[in-house]
Motif scaffolding. Structure first.
Motif, mmCIF file in Angstrom:
data_model
loop_
_atom_site.group_PDB
_atom_site.id
_atom_site.type_symbol
_atom_site.label_atom_id
_atom_site.label_comp_id
_atom_site.label_asym_id
_atom_site.label_seq_id
_atom_site.Cartn_x
_atom_site.Cartn_y
_atom_site.Cartn_z
ATOM 1 N N ARG A 49 0.815 -1.208 0.000
ATOM 2 C CA ARG A 49 0.000 0.000 0.000
ATOM 3 C C ARG A 49 0.851 1.262 0.000
ATOM 4 N N MET A 50 0.295 2.310 -0.586
ATOM 5 C CA MET A 50 0.919 3.624 -0.556
ATOM 6 C C MET A 50 0.513 4.281 0.754
ATOM 7 N N VAL A 51 1.488 4.851 1.473
ATOM 8 C CA VAL A 51 1.186 5.542 2.731
ATOM 9 C C VAL A 51 1.353 7.049 2.621
ATOM 10 N N GLY A 52 1.935 7.532 1.516
ATOM 11 C CA GLY A 52 2.088 8.963 1.338
ATOM 12 C C GLY A 52 2.752 9.297 0.014
ATOM 13 N N TYR A 53 2.789 10.594 -0.278
ATOM 14 C CA TYR A 53 3.412 11.059 -1.513
ATOM 15 C C TYR A 53 3.762 12.534 -1.364
ATOM 16 N N ALA A 54 4.636 13.003 -2.240
ATOM 17 C CA ALA A 54 5.039 14.403 -2.258
ATOM 18 C C ALA A 54 4.279 15.150 -3.346
ATOM 19 N N TRP A 75 5.652 4.003 0.683
ATOM 20 C CA TRP A 75 4.858 2.795 0.584
ATOM 21 C C TRP A 75 5.396 1.707 1.495
ATOM 22 N N LEU A 76 4.591 0.666 1.666
ATOM 23 C CA LEU A 76 4.972 -0.515 2.444
ATOM 24 C C LEU A 76 4.509 -1.767 1.706
ATOM 25 N N LEU A 77 5.255 -2.834 1.851
ATOM 26 C CA LEU A 77 4.901 -4.114 1.256
ATOM 27 C C LEU A 77 4.212 -5.000 2.296
#
Length: 133
Positions: A49-54, A75-77
């Motif tokens: 899942r993606m947990v954040g972005y710039a 992100w995390l796997l």
């Protein structure tokens, strides 16, 4: 996607947008992705899942060759420590992982004792010190 991120790659970052509370995460993976926009939430095409972005400032220029912008995605796997605390990364972290408390716009972030799987010493916690590893 690139795992080598330089300060120059981050010079147009305006904000980091978190999709989850990162205070309970020992680390997040960061990568530099080629994305079609400066600011919108990117599509996510990895496992996990993606947990954040710039987001980028308006002065960020798109690549002449591809028309895309280089932006960080966090992100995390499925096998990362937050879901498998005794798994593969119980006492280490992936190469692209950084402690989310060290992240800010235009700052790469770094590994800490916590992100590497060991709690900081009580003296370090009292002083608010984290060691980059």
């Amino acid at each position: 996607m690139s795992s080598l991120i330089s300060e120059n790659d981050l010079k147009h970052e305006a904000e980091l947008v978190w999709l989850e509370d990162t205070s309970c995460l020992d680390y997040v993976r960061q990568s530099l992705d080629r994305l079609p926009t400066r600011t919108s939430k990117p599509a996510y095409h990895r496992d996990g899942r993606m947990v954040g972005y710039a987001t980028l400032a308006n002065d960020a220029k798109a690549s002449r060759a591809s028309g895309t912008f280089r932006r960080r995605v966090f992100w995390l796997l499925p096998h990362d420590r937050d879901t498998e605390p005794d798994g593969l990364y119980a006492s280490s972290a992936p190469a692209e992982a950084v402690d989310p408390v060290t992240l800010q716009p235009r700052t790469k972030g770094r590994k800490t004792e916590c992100s590497e799987g060991g709690p900081p010493s009580s003296a370090m916690r009292e002083l608010g010190i984290t060691l980059p590893l």
